[in-house]
Design a protein around this motif. Structure first.
Motif, PDB file in Angstrom:
ATOM      1  N   TYR A  19      54.508   0.065   7.373  1.00 59.70           N
ATOM      2  CA  TYR A  19      54.708   0.012   6.003  1.00 59.70           C
ATOM      3  C   TYR A  19      55.829   0.615   5.308  1.00 59.70           C
ATOM      4  O   TYR A  19      56.195   0.397   3.965  1.00 59.70           O
ATOM      5  N   VAL A  74      52.445   8.327   5.239  1.00 61.62           N
ATOM      6  CA  VAL A  74      51.538   9.050   4.184  1.00 61.62           C
ATOM      7  C   VAL A  74      51.225  10.359   4.414  1.00 61.62           C
ATOM      8  O   VAL A  74      51.013  10.598   5.650  1.00 61.62           O
ATOM      9  N   SER A 134      50.640  10.074  -1.196  1.00 58.61           N
ATOM     10  CA  SER A 134      49.188  10.126  -0.748  1.00 58.61           C
ATOM     11  C   SER A 134      48.711   8.813  -0.455  1.00 58.61           C
ATOM     12  O   SER A 134      49.224   8.212   0.351  1.00 58.61           O
ATOM     13  N   CYS A 135      47.405   8.443  -0.516  1.00 63.00           N
ATOM     14  CA  CYS A 135      46.689   7.429  -0.310  1.00 63.00           C
ATOM     15  C   CYS A 135      45.163   7.067  -0.858  1.00 63.00           C
ATOM     16  O   CYS A 135      44.817   8.135  -1.074  1.00 63.00           O
ATOM     17  N   LEU A 167      42.579   5.619  -0.386  1.00 65.92           N
ATOM     18  CA  LEU A 167      41.407   6.119   0.272  1.00 65.92           C
ATOM     19  C   LEU A 167      41.396   7.441   0.485  1.00 65.92           C
ATOM     20  O   LEU A 167      40.025   7.953   0.193  1.00 65.92           O
ATOM     21  N   ASN A 186      42.443   7.582   7.213  1.00 60.92           N
ATOM     22  CA  ASN A 186      42.827   7.806   6.080  1.00 60.92           C
ATOM     23  C   ASN A 186      41.982   8.702   5.352  1.00 60.92           C
ATOM     24  O   ASN A 186      41.326   8.371   4.421  1.00 60.92           O
ATOM     25  N   CYS A 237      41.083   1.086  -0.465  1.00 66.71           N
ATOM     26  CA  CYS A 237      42.605   0.892  -0.593  1.00 66.71           C
ATOM     27  C   CYS A 237      43.017   0.116  -1.848  1.00 66.71           C
ATOM     28  O   CYS A 237      42.787  -1.092  -1.791  1.00 66.71           O
ATOM     29  N   VAL A 244      45.766  -1.281  -2.305  1.00 70.87           N
ATOM     30  CA  VAL A 244      46.526  -2.484  -1.964  1.00 70.87           C
ATOM     31  C   VAL A 244      45.881  -3.379  -1.349  1.00 70.87           C
ATOM     32  O   VAL A 244      46.150  -4.525  -1.865  1.00 70.87           O
ATOM     33  N   HIS A 245      44.996  -3.410  -0.507  1.00 68.64           N
ATOM     34  CA  HIS A 245      44.074  -4.247  -0.097  1.00 68.64           C
ATOM     35  C   HIS A 245      43.167  -5.007  -0.681  1.00 68.64           C
ATOM     36  O   HIS A 245      42.739  -6.087  -0.562  1.00 68.64           O
ATOM     37  N   GLU A 304      40.950  -3.634   5.596  1.00 69.52           N
ATOM     38  CA  GLU A 304      40.861  -2.703   4.350  1.00 69.52           C
ATOM     39  C   GLU A 304      40.493  -3.624   3.244  1.00 69.52           C
ATOM     40  O   GLU A 304      40.416  -3.245   2.117  1.00 69.52           O
ATOM     41  N   MET A 322      53.399   4.718   0.368  1.00 72.18           N
ATOM     42  CA  MET A 322      54.444   4.546   1.501  1.00 72.18           C
ATOM     43  C   MET A 322      55.775   4.497   1.234  1.00 72.18           C
ATOM     44  O   MET A 322      56.663   4.762   1.692  1.00 72.18           O
TER      45      MET A 322
HETATM   46 FE1  SF4 Z   1      46.423   4.345   1.521  1.00 68.15          FE
HETATM   47 FE2  SF4 Z   1      46.073   1.617   1.311  1.00 68.15          FE
HETATM   48 FE3  SF4 Z   1      48.537   2.715   1.106  1.00 68.15          FE
HETATM   49 FE4  SF4 Z   1      47.416   2.635   3.376  1.00 68.15          FE
HETATM   50  S1  SF4 Z   1      47.988   0.929   2.183  1.00 68.15           S
HETATM   51  S2  SF4 Z   1      48.368   4.219   2.644  1.00 68.15           S
HETATM   52  S3  SF4 Z   1      45.270   2.744   2.838  1.00 68.15           S
HETATM   53  S4  SF4 Z   1      46.914   3.185  -0.378  1.00 68.15           S
END
Ligand code: SF4
Ligand code: 13P
Length: 318
Positions: free
Chosen positions: A34, A69, A93-94, A96, A122, A180, A182-183, A208, A277
């Motif tokens: 990503y 991340v 960060s993330c 999740l 994650n 998540c 994004v997903h 995800e 990301m």
């Molecule tokens: Fe986290 Fe989703 Fe980004 Fe992956 S795509 S780092 S799971 S927020």
């Protein structure tokens, strides 16, 4: 998310400087699919979370530069603590990982003390330290299947991956309520409409995403799984349901095939881009290599406890 430049270098010069520093410092650059294309192209290894962990475990470099991340770089430090681990932007960060605060999760685990705790990679080092075994999207089904059938399971923090694994294994699990962002942004109506316009395209998705998205996908798998599927499947056209950065590597692998990013809910933003990301830029990568910071460190007591469930996963995934 590109910040104002603080170095005098052009992108082309930055790329040369980065490779020079990697060599000089005996570093290894690990990047997730990503990351922006230029960063992927500079990396010594580009992969999914499982592949990146395996690379972190076996590297003999002095320094791991992690273009991904925070939880990914932290996992590398847990696995290989004698190495210096740096990340271009500490704030990467993330959603999740953020959805699972340690005190809340600790209480949840204590309230279900008879459960085996399976945590998706994650998550933070503290959550890993509270877990029995870690999984990634590539091996989650295998990890859950490795647990005796009569053993109750907590699955955290991704409720969508957890629901997918429950379907695949027939196991009921207690799911933590994380996701998540994004997903979860993919839009089913738009995907179906796009498919009507491209009836010859195959829709593939990452686990995800929510069940109503996964239901219409011909293939569901990790980022590496999705790339391999596009490579090996005879179809010439794919609608790709994951973060758009993956298209860079896919285009390199199958330049002759047509790849269409899956549409998202909001037309005003490119929601299938992970903002976390994309916080890493060429310039931040250059600066982190040069200054050897921001550095990732994990207190030894947490690292030791977090390593046990990661090691179980790595042993199962050989
Ligand atoms: Fe986290 Fe989703 Fe980004 Fe992956 S795509 S780092 S799971 S927020
Ligand atoms: P994988 O690359 O392991 O499939 O994970 C996807 C992801 O969202 C990483 O944050």
């Amino acid at each position: 998310m590109s910040d104002l430049k603080v170095t005098p270098f052009t992108d082309e010069e930055l790329k040369v400087e980065i490779r020079k520093l990697i060599k000089e410092k005996n570093a290894v650059l690990l990047a997730h699919f990503y990351q922006e294309g230029d960063i992927q192209d500079l990396a010594d290894y580009v992969g999914d979370s499982l592949g990146l962990s395996q690379q972190a475990a076996k590297t003999d470099a002095d320094m791991i530069v992690f273009a991904g991340v925070h939880f990914m770089a932290e996992t590398a430090k847990i696995i290989n603590p004698s190495k210096k681990v740096v990340i271009p932007d500490l704030a990467a960060s993330c959603s999740l990982s953020e959805s699972c605060p340690t005190p809340d999760f600790k209480s949840f685990v204590e309230a279900h003390a008879d459960h085996t705790v399976v945590s998706y990679i994650n998550c933070s080092a503290e959550i890993k330290a509270l877990s029995d075994i870690i999984c990634t999207s590539a091996n989650a089904v295998k990890v859950v299947k490795s647990i005796p059938e009569d053993q109750p399971i907590i699955f955290a923090p991704d409720k969508n991956l957890g629901a997918y694994v429950m379907k695949q294994t027939g196991r009921k699990m207690l799911l933590w309520d994380g996701a998540c962002m994004v997903h979860e942004a993919f839009n089913i109506d738009k995907i179906l409409k796009l498919h009507e316009e491209h009836p010859d395209a195959t829709f593939i998705a990452h686990p995800e995403s929510e069940d109503h998205i996964l239901k219409v996908a011909k293939y569901v798998g990790s980022t590496t799984g999705m790339i391999n599927y596009v490579k090996n499947d005879p179809a010439q056209k794919f609608i790709v349901g994951t973060e758009v950065g993956i298209l860079h590597q896919m285009h390199k692998e199958v330049p002759e095939k047509i790849l269409i990013p899956a549409p998202v809910n909001d037309e005003t933003c490119n929601c299938s881009e992970c903002g976390f990301m994309k916080m890493n830029t060429l310039e931040k990568l250059y600066l982190c290599l040069k200054n050897e910071q921001p550095e990732i460190n994990v207190p030894e007591s947490i690292r030791e406890r977090a390593m046990l469930p990661i090691q179980r996963m790595l042993d199962l995934s050989k």
